[in-house]
Each structure stands twice: as C-alpha cells, then as structure tokens.
Design a protein around this motif. Structure first.
Motif: not given
Length: 225
Positions: A136-137, A139-144, A217, A221, A224-225
C-alpha cells in the motif's frame, strides 16, 4: 566485525542499527558486518542489556532517549562520520553481509539512494499484514513521487551529507518513507537491490501484528499527506 576503532582511512561506511531490546539478535548481526563498515548501534531505551552486548562485541553505541524508530535512525545519522551511511534493522531478518552489493551503485555514482527489496526465505519471514501494508505504501509513494518501488525496506544506503541535507523531521515510523519522498523530490536517482529476508529474532515492535502495521502505515501516510 570492524570495531569502533576502525581507522577513518579504512572506513567505507557507517551502518546505523536502531535497537530496542535486540540483545538476542545482536551477536549474529554484528558478526556479519562486512570489512570497512562500522556498526553504530543506537540504543532506544532497551531493557535487555542490548547496549552492553553491542559494546562488548566492538560496536559503537549511541544512546537516543527519545523513543521512536525515526529518532533512533536520525541519531545514528548525526553520529555517523563516514561518507556513506547505511541503515538496517538489527533483528537478524536482514544480513549486513549484503551491504557491499547494496552500496555499490552509490559508490560507483550510478545511484543516489539504494533500497533493499526484500525476498522472503520462508513463508513466515514476512507476515501477510506487513507485506500488504508495505505494498500500500509503495503504491502511495509511486502516486506521490512517480518513483516505482516494490519495497520500502529498512536496509538502505546513501551519502551522509546528502541525507542530512534532506532535513528529515519525522521521528516515528514515517522516517524511512520521508527519506524516500524527500530524496525523490530532490531529484535523487533511487534504485532497488534484492536481498534475502529471514524470520526475525525475537518479537517485532512494529509490524509483528496488524495493529503495529496499521500504526506504521498511519505514520507513513501522514508523511505523504
């Protein structure tokens, strides 16, 4: 292993080992430190004599009273003196002997930050909840950031001065993720290198349970925010 008296000219890098009650695992971990690397065991309030074990085995011990994985990591980074700094869990799940291969792209100038991509050696080495949280993380890093990673593993290598210049502020579980995000934002070349991942020695303080994974997580998270 190389002890704390390693001459500066013989030093390849400092290996930061955040430590909270890892006396059982430390002998194996410290015995695997490769030539040219110096162990910096950052004791984060252990009650099992970890600091004494590490010191007796020749490691340099740094005390960080403020609890938190990031607090321990950053204390080790600030205490490091070598041009290269590596970070690794000291629970015997990762083999420090793999450091030369992981560090090679940073040393030859083809990468700025290398993260170890974990490959479990047994089914129980990487619990499902921890693996899911990691995916999950990633994927979040890839989007960010646009950086395609498979793992946010704790074994990683970069140049000390450049790491300090990133200005990382998280002192909890979000520290490893903040390092990646800030490095990506700074235009660093980030690569992965596969390493074996073994069942840890002793009980996990972070990802050994669903609750621990959720807390990690949550912390990451927030970064990232």
């Amino acid at each position: 292993m190389n002890d704390s008296l390693t001459p500066p000219e013989a030093l390849v890098g400092d290996l930061v080992l955040p430590c909270l009650d890892e006396a059982e695992a430390l002998p194996w971990v410290l015995a695997r430190i490769p030539h040219g690397w110096r162990a910096l065991v950052v004791d984060n309030g252990s009650s099992d004599g970890s600091a004494d074990v590490a010191r007796a085995l020749g490691a340099r011990v740094v005390h960080e009273p403020r609890r938190g994985f990031g607090a321990a990591c950053h204390a080790g980074l600030r205490a490091a003196e070598a041009d290269l700094v590596a970070f690794c869990d000291c629970d015997a799940s990762l083999d420090p002997g793999e450091l030369p291969r992981v560090a090679a792209p940073v040393q030859d100038g083809s990468a700025d930050l290398v993260l170890a991509r974990r490959r479990p050696t047994t089914r129980g080495a990487w619990p499902v909840h921890a693996r899911v949280g990691n995916l999950v993380l990633a994927h979040m890093v890839r989007r960010r950031t646009g950086v395609r990673l498979h793992d946010l593993g704790p074994l990683r290598v970069a140049a000390r001065e450049r790491l300090l210049a990133l200005g990382m502020t998280d002192r909890r579980s979000g520290y490893p993720l903040e390092m990646v995000v800030r490095a990506a934002d700074a235009g660093w070349r980030i690569r992965e290198a596969e390493v074996a991942y073994r069942p840890r020695t002793g009980a996990s303080k972070v990802t050994g349970t669903w609750r621990g994974t959720l807390h990690a997580v949550r912390d990451m998270g927030a970064v990232l925010r």
